[in-house]
Write an enzyme that holds these catalytic residues in place. Structure first.
Site, PDB file in Angstrom:
ATOM      1  N   ASP A   1       0.872  -1.180   0.000  1.00 61.17           N
ATOM      2  CA  ASP A   1       0.000   0.000   0.000  1.00 61.17           C
ATOM      3  C   ASP A   1       0.908   1.228   0.000  1.00 61.17           C
ATOM      4  O   ASP A   1       1.794   1.348   0.831  1.00 61.17           O
ATOM      5  CB  ASP A   1      -0.882  -0.026   1.255  1.00 61.17           C
ATOM      6  CG  ASP A   1      -2.033   0.950   1.126  1.00 61.17           C
ATOM      7  OD1 ASP A   1      -3.180   0.503   0.911  1.00 61.17           O
ATOM      8  OD2 ASP A   1      -1.783   2.187   1.249  1.00 61.17           O
TER       9      ASP A   1
ATOM     10  N   ASN B   1      -1.081  13.182  -5.589  1.00 61.68           N
ATOM     11  CA  ASN B   1      -2.251  13.502  -6.415  1.00 61.68           C
ATOM     12  C   ASN B   1      -2.748  14.917  -6.151  1.00 61.68           C
ATOM     13  O   ASN B   1      -3.038  15.667  -7.072  1.00 61.68           O
ATOM     14  CB  ASN B   1      -3.377  12.509  -6.115  1.00 61.68           C
ATOM     15  CG  ASN B   1      -3.561  11.525  -7.265  1.00 61.68           C
ATOM     16  OD1 ASN B   1      -3.087  11.767  -8.369  1.00 61.68           O
ATOM     17  ND2 ASN B   1      -4.240  10.437  -6.997  1.00 61.68           N
TER      18      ASN B   1
ATOM     19  N   ASP C   1      -0.575   9.369 -11.851  1.00 62.58           N
ATOM     20  CA  ASP C   1      -0.494   8.252 -12.799  1.00 62.58           C
ATOM     21  C   ASP C   1       0.963   7.886 -13.087  1.00 62.58           C
ATOM     22  O   ASP C   1       1.311   6.708 -13.194  1.00 62.58           O
ATOM     23  CB  ASP C   1      -1.214   8.618 -14.104  1.00 62.58           C
ATOM     24  CG  ASP C   1      -2.729   8.607 -13.933  1.00 62.58           C
ATOM     25  OD1 ASP C   1      -3.200   8.178 -12.848  1.00 62.58           O
ATOM     26  OD2 ASP C   1      -3.437   9.035 -14.865  1.00 62.58           O
TER      27      ASP C   1
ATOM     28  N   ASP D   1      -4.149   2.638  -5.052  1.00 61.63           N
ATOM     29  CA  ASP D   1      -2.718   2.621  -4.760  1.00 61.63           C
ATOM     30  C   ASP D   1      -2.358   1.381  -3.948  1.00 61.63           C
ATOM     31  O   ASP D   1      -1.504   1.420  -3.082  1.00 61.63           O
ATOM     32  CB  ASP D   1      -2.313   3.906  -4.023  1.00 61.63           C
ATOM     33  CG  ASP D   1      -3.099   4.105  -2.735  1.00 61.63           C
ATOM     34  OD1 ASP D   1      -4.075   3.344  -2.514  1.00 61.63           O
ATOM     35  OD2 ASP D   1      -2.760   5.001  -1.945  1.00 61.63           O
TER      36      ASP D   1
END
Lengths: 195, 343
Positions: free
Chosen positions: B197, B205, B214, B240
């Protein structure tokens, strides 16, 4: 073959004979697509395979299937829009026949990939017309024959449409208008909303 | 009627030539109109009426003169009564001191011919109104068919995407792809599951935008692939979240080493658009030999629990789920492995 022809055959067979017959025709013709698209192009051999399989399943000659296709395209309730477009050709059946030379160009104005043979109507007097029709795409003359017969009904005219002897590079259709106003015909308003 | 030179036109001939015409005195009194225009006007037109009682013109208010319209490049007129059908046209002066208007439908009223029941014989062959109607109708048919095709293609694409086993962004297996791999994974041979994770991914982001996010995800995918064996499977199972299946690898020391390498690799910044995007990762690992009968679902849940311990222990580290019979080991410094009991 372009999608116009393929899609027309599919609509005709599905609507007239049912989905099961269409599925069988597709399977017989070894076509991988479940449904043809009007806007797409397909390999030329596909039509012939589909047409051949359809003729076999319906126990008719391919030419007859194509003529019935022409009738269907003009007269079936689902095909109203096409029939309306054809009615823009003229105020009565004779005017429509006279305007048939414009059909390939009119078709191309709507669908640039539509292929119709060149058509040349010649007035031979006394309600007789010779319609010269190019050989390519093959078989189209039969579709056109069916279409003319259906348009005569649409205008309420009584007419015969026979395949004459080929002349040079053309097929020949002999149209004889016996009566311009034989029946009521179908209503046609220029403005689509009014109908 | 006399034109320049010596042409005489009968009003009937004029009507044939211009079925959409109006002839008026300069005072505005209507003298005659073409048959087609008369059909469109219907009961709105009465004998000897005034032009501006029938039609309104885009002129300054109160202007009721015909003279300024004569010779104007375009004259726009609209019925005053009933449906306010619009026309455009032009007016010329005739030698007899009258004005001749020739009109055509405004585009908006063309589609249904202003509601008038006109037929093809109402239009002379030079008038392309019928062709316009044909094209408008044909175009909307073709457009409808094209839009249907787009819909069907979109549907097909959605279905293909739903059926796909690969994550389009990273090229890794997606959850469906992972399920396929897990079905094929022989439960007879030992294997490990590693949940990954990302830490601080949301910050990337939020700070640098989704394009940066991305780019980070693609970099993560590449780095994960580089740090496992080709026989291992790396899947992206959430935004993610990643999951690695490591067949025939149950050696804790090796797993520790791989996990440390992965965390270090993922902490190397990703450069995107001149920005250095920094993330880290928390890992949770479950090993099949810790189970009497390896239940994949349970192993994933346990790896998740181990991952949660990595997160709550300060992130940027990995945790290997402990055998049920083992007591939890004392916590080590960050980045090293520790064992956690099943919660």
């Amino acid at each position: 073959m372009n999608g116009v022809t393929a899609r027309a055959l599919q609509s005709f067979i599905q609507t007239t004979y049912g989905d099961a017959v269409w599925a069988a025709v597709l399977a017989d013709s070894r076509v991988e697509v479940p449904s043809f698209e009007l806007m797409l192009n397909y390999a030329p051999q596909l039509t012939e395979r589909v047409l051949g399989a359809a003729a076999k399943h319906l126990n008719r000659a391919p030419d007859e299937v194509l003529e019935d296709l022409g009738l269907f395209l003009v007269s079936h309730a689902d095909m109203q829009p096409l029939r309306r477009l054809l009615r823009f050709g003229g105020v009565d059946f004779a005017a429509f026949v006279q305007s048939m030379g414009d059909l390939p160009e009119r078709a191309r104005m709507v669908l640039p990939h539509a292929t119709m043979p060149p058509i040349r109507p010649v007035d031979e007097g006394d309600g007789r017309w010779a319609i010269f029709c190019g050989r390519r795409p093959e078989g189209m003359v039969h579709v056109i024959r069916g279409g003319i017969r259906a348009m005569a009904d649409d205008y309420g005219a009584l007419a015969t449409v026979e395949l004459g002897p080929d002349e040079g590079p053309n097929h020949r259709l002999d149209v004889t208008i016996l009566s311009d106003h034989f029946s009521e015909g179908r209503v046609f308003d220029l403005a689509a909303q009014a109908e | 009627m006399m034109f320049a030179g010596d042409i005489t036109l009968d009003p009937g001939v004029l009507g044939q030539l211009l079925p959409m015409h109006l002839r008026t005195e300069l005072s505005g009194r209507v003298l005659s109109m073409g048959a087609t225009f008369a059909r469109i006007a219907g009961s709105r037109a009465t004998p000897d009426m005034w032009l501006f009682d029938l039609l309104a013109c885009e002129l300054p208010d109160g202007e009721v003169e015909v003279a300024p319209l004569v010779g104007a490049p375009v004259v726009r007129l609209r019925f005053r009564d009933g449906r306010r059908v619009g026309f455009r046209g032009h007016a010329v002066a005739l030698p007899d001191g009258t004005a001749l208007f020739d009109l055509a439908f405004d585009l908006v009223d063309l589609a249904d011919l202003g509601g008038a029941r006109l037929t093809a014989s109402d239009f002379p062959p030079t008038d392309r109104t019928l062709d316009m109607l044909y094209l408008m109708e044909a175009k909307s048919l073709a457009m409808r068919e094209a839009l249907r095709l787009v819909d069907r293609l979109q549907d097909a694409r959605d279905r293909a995407e739903a059926a796909a086993l690969t994550d389009t962004l990273t090229g890794l297996q997606n959850r469906r792809g992972l399920d396929h791999v897990l079905q094929r994974t022989s439960l007879g041979t030992p294997f490990s599951i590693c949940q990954v994770d990302l830490d601080h991914f949301k910050r990337v982001n939020d700070s640098y935008g989704h394009a940066a996010g991305d780019a980070v995800l693609r970099a993560v995918a590449r780095r994960l692939m580089r740090n496992v064996r080709t026989s291992d499977t790396v899947a992206r199972v959430g935004g993610d979240e990643f999951l690695i299946i490591l067949p025939e690898l149950t050696d804790i020391a090796v797993l520790d080493e791989i996990a440390l390498r992965i965390v270090a690799e993922l902490e190397r910044p990703v450069v995107h658009g001149g920005q250095q995007c920094r993330i880290s990762a928390s890992l949770g690992i479950a090993v099949s030999t810790d189970y009497g009968y390896p239940d994949v679902k349970l192993m994933i849940a346990d790896a998740d629990a181990a991952l949660y311990r990595s997160k709550s222990g300060g992130r940027a580290r990995h945790t290997i789920h402990a055998r049920p019979e083992q007591a939890p080991a004392p916590p080590g410094p960050p980045g090293t492995s520790r064992r956690s009991a099943r919660p």
